[in-house]
Enzyme design. Structure first.
Site, PDB file in Angstrom:
ATOM      1  N   ASP A   1       0.988  -1.306   0.001  1.00 47.37           N
ATOM      2  CA  ASP A   1       0.038  -0.026   0.071  1.00 47.37           C
ATOM      3  C   ASP A   1       0.770   1.228  -0.226  1.00 47.37           C
ATOM      4  O   ASP A   1       1.805   1.174   0.485  1.00 47.37           O
ATOM      5  CB  ASP A   1      -0.727   0.118   1.313  1.00 47.37           C
ATOM      6  CG  ASP A   1      -1.908  -0.864   1.269  1.00 47.37           C
ATOM      7  OD1 ASP A   1      -2.312  -1.417   0.384  1.00 47.37           O
ATOM      8  OD2 ASP A   1      -2.512  -1.167   2.448  1.00 47.37           O
ATOM      9  N   ASP A  50      -4.733  -3.173   5.040  1.00 43.66           N
ATOM     10  CA  ASP A  50      -5.282  -2.526   6.252  1.00 43.66           C
ATOM     11  C   ASP A  50      -6.995  -2.804   6.426  1.00 43.66           C
ATOM     12  O   ASP A  50      -7.345  -3.177   7.387  1.00 43.66           O
ATOM     13  CB  ASP A  50      -4.832  -1.385   6.522  1.00 43.66           C
ATOM     14  CG  ASP A  50      -5.132  -0.440   5.351  1.00 43.66           C
ATOM     15  OD1 ASP A  50      -5.908  -0.555   4.457  1.00 43.66           O
ATOM     16  OD2 ASP A  50      -4.520   0.743   5.111  1.00 43.66           O
ATOM     17  N   ASP A  96      -9.656  -5.966   2.577  1.00 45.70           N
ATOM     18  CA  ASP A  96      -8.310  -6.421   2.112  1.00 45.70           C
ATOM     19  C   ASP A  96      -8.172  -7.842   2.151  1.00 45.70           C
ATOM     20  O   ASP A  96      -6.915  -8.589   1.853  1.00 45.70           O
ATOM     21  CB  ASP A  96      -6.986  -5.511   2.548  1.00 45.70           C
ATOM     22  CG  ASP A  96      -6.948  -4.278   1.898  1.00 45.70           C
ATOM     23  OD1 ASP A  96      -7.695  -4.021   0.838  1.00 45.70           O
ATOM     24  OD2 ASP A  96      -6.294  -3.503   2.594  1.00 45.70           O
TER      25      ASP A  96
HETATM   26  P1  ATP Z   1      -3.286   3.000   0.219  1.00 47.30           P
HETATM   27  O1  ATP Z   1      -3.195   3.062   1.615  1.00 47.30           O
HETATM   28  O2  ATP Z   1      -3.796   1.673  -0.212  1.00 47.30           O
HETATM   29  O3  ATP Z   1      -2.069   3.502  -0.533  1.00 47.30           O
HETATM   30  P2  ATP Z   1      -4.947   4.852   0.106  1.00 47.30           P
HETATM   31  O4  ATP Z   1      -5.039   5.135   1.361  1.00 47.30           O
HETATM   32  O5  ATP Z   1      -4.670   6.239  -0.798  1.00 47.30           O
HETATM   33  O6  ATP Z   1      -4.392   3.866  -0.569  1.00 47.30           O
HETATM   34  P3  ATP Z   1      -7.682   4.606   0.160  1.00 47.30           P
HETATM   35  O7  ATP Z   1      -7.675   4.852   1.641  1.00 47.30           O
HETATM   36  O8  ATP Z   1      -8.583   3.667  -0.162  1.00 47.30           O
HETATM   37  O9  ATP Z   1      -6.492   4.670  -0.445  1.00 47.30           O
HETATM   38  O10 ATP Z   1      -8.600   5.932  -0.377  1.00 47.30           O
HETATM   39  C1  ATP Z   1      -8.550   6.166  -1.793  1.00 47.30           C
HETATM   40  C2  ATP Z   1      -9.044   7.435  -1.954  1.00 47.30           C
HETATM   41  O11 ATP Z   1     -10.227   7.824  -1.113  1.00 47.30           O
HETATM   42  C3  ATP Z   1      -8.030   8.484  -1.808  1.00 47.30           C
HETATM   43  O12 ATP Z   1      -7.246   8.905  -2.652  1.00 47.30           O
HETATM   44  C4  ATP Z   1      -8.894   9.637  -1.402  1.00 47.30           C
HETATM   45  O13 ATP Z   1      -9.395  10.621  -2.657  1.00 47.30           O
HETATM   46  C5  ATP Z   1     -10.132   9.110  -0.927  1.00 47.30           C
HETATM   47  N1  ATP Z   1     -10.110   9.086   0.486  1.00 47.30           N
HETATM   48  C6  ATP Z   1      -9.357   8.705   1.364  1.00 47.30           C
HETATM   49  N2  ATP Z   1      -9.480   8.890   2.712  1.00 47.30           N
HETATM   50  C7  ATP Z   1     -10.739   9.429   2.739  1.00 47.30           C
HETATM   51  C8  ATP Z   1     -11.496   9.780   3.827  1.00 47.30           C
HETATM   52  N3  ATP Z   1     -11.343   9.818   5.225  1.00 47.30           N
HETATM   53  N4  ATP Z   1     -12.730  10.506   3.339  1.00 47.30           N
HETATM   54  C9  ATP Z   1     -12.917  10.693   2.131  1.00 47.30           C
HETATM   55  N5  ATP Z   1     -12.268  10.187   1.078  1.00 47.30           N
HETATM   56  C10 ATP Z   1     -11.122   9.591   1.555  1.00 47.30           C
END
Ligand code: ATP
Length: 918
Positions: A329, A650, A654
């Site tokens: 990730d 996480d 997953d």
């Molecule tokens: P990884 O940890 O796998 O690298 P990530 O943390 O970027 O990925 P996700 O947490 O699934 O992936 O988030 C995907 C997308 O969702 C992000 O790019 C962001 O645009 C949006 N996102 C992340 N966190 C939030 C939140 N708390 N509220 C709203 N949208 C969110």
């Protein structure tokens, strides 16, 4: 016992019954009282086996029992000294085995403790993370998707909560939960939708519950009764060695029989030959090999804990060394997950944000000028939506520094909750928009929680006039699809193609600067929509702005990625973030090179067939905008290409990909219980570098296992051959039974253990990964074992014959052979430290335990040769200088040879073959 029907009561009644509080939970004193009353929240475990039973178990081996029987007979025949000596040696051996097993068990138990579950509760008015065993009835549990319930509870507040209860009810479909309904007393377990039960897990949504039953009083405690401790799974290597051990037993027994028969045929006493045969069998049969492997694995696992990698499944240690791809990730693993908002786009304006970390010092600038928020309604709305659609909180920490004249108070700021959300609150605070202040005027009445698949979340707030407003934030592409209006200072207008073009351009531009971009939007809701909130309310939104935040890469990760490349391990980034953001960070980390690699998005993946994916999967190093379901496809595609895949995760969703991967890696800090449970390894610090350290440790452990297998087997071959060849050649018996047992004790015990904890070869990560099907004897090990075994046997026999025939003294010849056999092994143990370099390159002092073990064994050996009382028991006589010269030259010539090689070669340490992955 008649069980309370909590599901038939209202949340208030339950809260009252347990004398707790919705908002503040229990007090610490009350928790203490309840712990005394209800006990720890644990299921009864099978009673532990007493230590003395374990010690006695060391004598369960058939050959040891035969030996003890024979010793008893020799005592009855008046051979007291021999009997006592044999008994002492057997006891010492058992003690050694016992200590080894005990240590292994201790480290595995420590491991279990580390991996033990935690729970989030409200106590003393604060949210706290506590060990799940400390939960008591009356605790207010905070529940989120991915949590595994540790106690039974009555729900008091839920947001779209779905719980998988298969473990309890057998029903695999998740059950939607409610808080405000009551159920009749006779409903079955599966229909008590306002309850949550220990052992089940939350797949969606959030909520809170009052703990109503803990430990054995829970439903699962009632069903299971006594829960047995889980059986540790044997690793593939342990299983293979056990199988091999059985063959070796028969081989050894056959040879021992020949030794006995030929000895008797030559006129030796039947009793003496039987004792010799049995002693030889006890010494030479490597039945303890699988146990020593377990010890090495357990000790290695303890070293991994120090590196912050917690192994949950022992076989993973072996597989780690074979890893060819690490799919990681991005957020928090490759990057710091310390978000700071840098840019904002609202109502056609592009703002820059200054300041670092979570400190609220900083400004928002428009055209290099500080903004006046009271005049910039669009920016204000953008930040208000971001701050309200948020489950994090800003915390002010005052630290008082005691000075000589007066005390100074310094303020620092931190975030409780998700850093992405925290960053928005901090940005808002920089222009005096305080989340906590706005929340005093509005009341949150609903929430559609954030989920990786949805890439968005929304909340509904109600003001004093009963107006309901939905605030939404998420990935810009997702949010834009749901918008119909565009927020301007004058209010919402229709969203035009021109707006969309500008928003997309801004998004792309921010993302290509490695910023994580979130869009914010809002809309009004009718009371009916607000009261029955679900995803369908997230439409016809008013687009309000884009918020771009940096998340710098972890410094240590760069070096780990280089190390991976040298070790033939490919690093793949899998992220939910925008493709440009992902590529920008991947480039910074050297994971992605335009000319060599490809980046795929979830959408592109969806459009591909399995064959198409297989064709390119080896060159893809970045997967962006993927959801957990894509991770499963990626793992499978990589596995089809023959890769051994480590995959991090996480979120609750997953778990399938983590299970499918060869090494499922869960995040210790941000990971959910469900992911941790599916994983083989948990990273205590969520850090990519920790995975690489664990891979290195995994390789080291395997190499150490090879080292002592090489040592033990070649020594045993040497011992058996000495006796066998002497019998074949018609020589007198070169070693007495006690001598054979002694050799086994001083050589197999401590030196072998010290080899098991040998430090890793500095070149260990410069070799390509090992193939998982590779035999433990491959890469020439079997040749080395047999060759050295034959050499030890022939050397001992040579010394025996020379002394026997030249000096015509059997006791002297036996003593010389005895010493040769021991010292051959003492020299050999140093050679076993490396398969590619000599001990002179590795340096003797790098394994101090081995030096100590060899010194100790040497002193022990000299004692039985020179302390009169012992030498009479061990039938030894003092050796002359010339005898010593012969013994040491014959046993140590390999060391002399290596020293010569080292002096004449003087070339750098050999580098291993080229890595497979680029
Ligand atoms: P990884 O940890 O796998 O690298 P990530 O943390 O970027 O990925 P996700 O947490 O699934 O992936 O988030 C995907 C997308 O969702 C992000 O790019 C962001 O645009 C949006 N996102 C992340 N966190 C939030 C939140 N708390 N509220 C709203 N949208 C969110």
């Amino acid at each position: 016992m008649d069980r309370e029907k909590w599901y038939a009561r209202t949340p208030d009644e339950v809260v009252q019954f347990w004398q707790t509080s919705f908002n503040d939970g229990l007090t610490s004193t009350e928790v203490k009282t309840r712990l005394d009353k209800f006990g720890f929240n644990e299921l009864a475990e099978k009673e532990k086996v007493a230590w003395w039973r374990r010690f006695l178990a060391q004598f369960q081996d058939f050959m040891v029992l035969v030996l003890l029987g024979a010793t008893l007979i020799s005592a009855l025949l008046g051979e007291y000294a021999d009997a006592i000596t044999i008994l002492t040696i057997v006891l010492m051996n058992a003690l050694l085995g016992f200590v080894q097993e005990y240590r292994a068990e201790q480290s595995l138990a420590a491991l279990k403790k580390l991996a033990s579950p935690t729970a989030r509760v409200v106590r003393n008015g604060m949210v706290q993370q506590i060990p799940a065993r400390e939960l008591v009835p009356g605790d207010i549990l905070i529940l989120e998707a991915g949590d595994k319930l540790a106690a039974d509870g009555r729900l008091i507040d839920v947001h779209n909560m779905e719980v998988e209860e298969a473990a309890l009810t057998g029903e695999s479909l998740p059950v939607r939960k409610v808080a405000d309904r009551r159920f009749s007393e006779d409903v079955s377990l599966g229909d008590r939708k306002n309850m949550v039960y220990a052992g089940t897990s939350i797949v969606r949504g959030r909520g809170r519950a009052v703990v109503c039953a803990s430990g054995m009083a829970t439903e699962v405690g009632q069903i299971a009764g006594m829960i047995q401790t889980s059986v540790e799974e044997a690793t593939p290597l342990e299983k293979r060695l056990e199988h091999l051990g059985k063959w070796l037993v028969w081989g050894c027994l056959a040879i021992c029989l020949i030794v006995v028969i030929t000895g008797v045929a030559k006129g030796e006493s039947l009793f003496l030959m039987c004792m010799a045969g049995i002693s030889l069998a006890v010494a030479a049969i490597p039945e303890g090999l699988p146990a020593i492997v377990t010890v090495a694995l357990a000790l290695g696992v303890q070293r991994m804990i120090k590196q912050r990698a917690i192994i949950r499944k022992l076989p993973a240690v072996e597989t780690l060394g074979c890893t060819t791809v690490i799919c990681s990730d991005k957020t928090g693993t490759l990057t710091q997950n310390a978000m700071t908002v840098r840019q904002i786009f609202a109502d056609n304006n592009h703002y820059e944000v200054t300041g670092t970390g979570y400190d609220i010092k900083g400004n928002i600038l428009l055209n290099q000028q500080q903004v006046d928020i009271s005049k910039d309604k669009s920016l204000e709305q953008c930040l208000t939506v971001g701050a309200l659609c948020n489950n994090s909180a800003l915390k002010q920490n005052n630290i008082t520094i005691t000075g000589i004249w007066r005390d100074k108070t310094e303020t620092s700021w931190s975030i409780d909750g998700d850093p992405t959300e925290g960053a928005i609150i901090v940005a808002a605070a920089k222009v005096d928009i305080w989340q906590a202040e706005i929340e005093k005027k509005l009341r949150r009445v609903g929430e559609n929680p954030f989920e990786s698949e949805r890439r968005r979340m929304s909340v509904v707030y109600r003001d004093a006039n009963n107006n309901n407003i939905l605030y939404c934030k998420g990935a810009p592409d997702t949010i834009l699809d749901l918008c119909r209006y565009y927020h301007t200072a004058a209010g919402p207008t229709s969203l035009t193609a021109d707006h969309i073009g500008k928003i997309n351009a801004q998004n792309e531009q921010m993302a290509s600067q490695a910023l994580r971009v979130l869009a914010v939007a809002y809309r009004r809701l009718t009371p009916a929509q607000a009261n029955n909130l679900d995803e369908s309310a997230e439409k016809e939104l008013v687009f309000t702005g884009l918020i771009g935040m940096i998340d710098p890469p972890r410094e240590e990760v760069k070096a780990s990625i280089v190390l991976c490349r040298e070790a033939g391990i490919k690093t793949v980034m899998i992220t939910g973030d925008h493709k440009n953001t992902a590529i920008a960070i991947a480039q910074e980390l050297n994971i992605f090179k335009e000319s060599h690699h490809k980046a795929l998005t979830g959408k592109e993946l969806d459009a591909m067939s399995e064959n198409q994916l297989d064709a390119i999967v080896n060159s893809v190093t970045v997967y962006a905008r993927v959801s957990p379901a894509h991770k499963l496809r990626i793992v499978r595609a990589l596995k089809r290409q023959g890769h051994i895949v480590a995959m991090t995760g996480d979120g609750v969703n997953d778990a399938p990909a983590i299970k499918e991967a060869d090494i499922g890696v869960a995040m210790g800090l941000t990971g959910t219980d469900v992911t941790k449970e599916a994983s083989a390894m948990v990273l205590a610090d969520d850090n990519f570098a920790t995975i690489v350290a664990a891979v290195e440790e995994g390789r080291g452990i395997y190499e150490n296992i090879r080292k002592f297998i090489r040592y033990l087997l070649s020594c045993n071959i040497g011992e058996v051959l000495t006796m066998f060849l002497a019998a074949l050649l018609g020589l007198p018996m070169p070693l007495m039974p006690v001598q054979i047992l002694w050799v086994n004790l001083v050589t197999d015990g401590l030196p072998a253990m010290a080899l098991g904890i040998d430090p890793n070869d500095p070149n260990i990560m410069r070799r390509p990964p090992r193939h998982p099907a590779e035999s433990v004897f491959s890469r020439g090990l079997i040749r080395k074992i047999i060759g050295r075994g034959v050499q030890i046997g022939l050397s001992t026999l040579f010394v025996f014959s020379v002394v026997y025939y030249l000096q015509d003294d059997l006791a002297l010849a036996r003593t010389a052979a005895f010493a040769t056999l021991v010292y051959c092994q003492m020299f050999h143990v140093f050679d076993c430290r490396s398969e590619t370099t000599t001990i002179f390159e590795l340096k003797f002092t790098t394994n101090k335990y081995l030096l100590a073990a060899v010194t100790f064994s040497t002193i022990m050996q000299l004692s039985v040769m020179y302390i009169p009382f012992l030498s009479s028991i061990f039938a030894t006589v003092p050796l002359s200088l010339s005898n010593w010269a012969l013994v040491l030259t014959v046993s140590g010539w390999t060391l002399i040879l290596n020293a010569c090689k080292h002096i004449f070669r003087r070339r750098p340490v050999r580098r291993a073959a080229l890595p497979q992955n680029k």
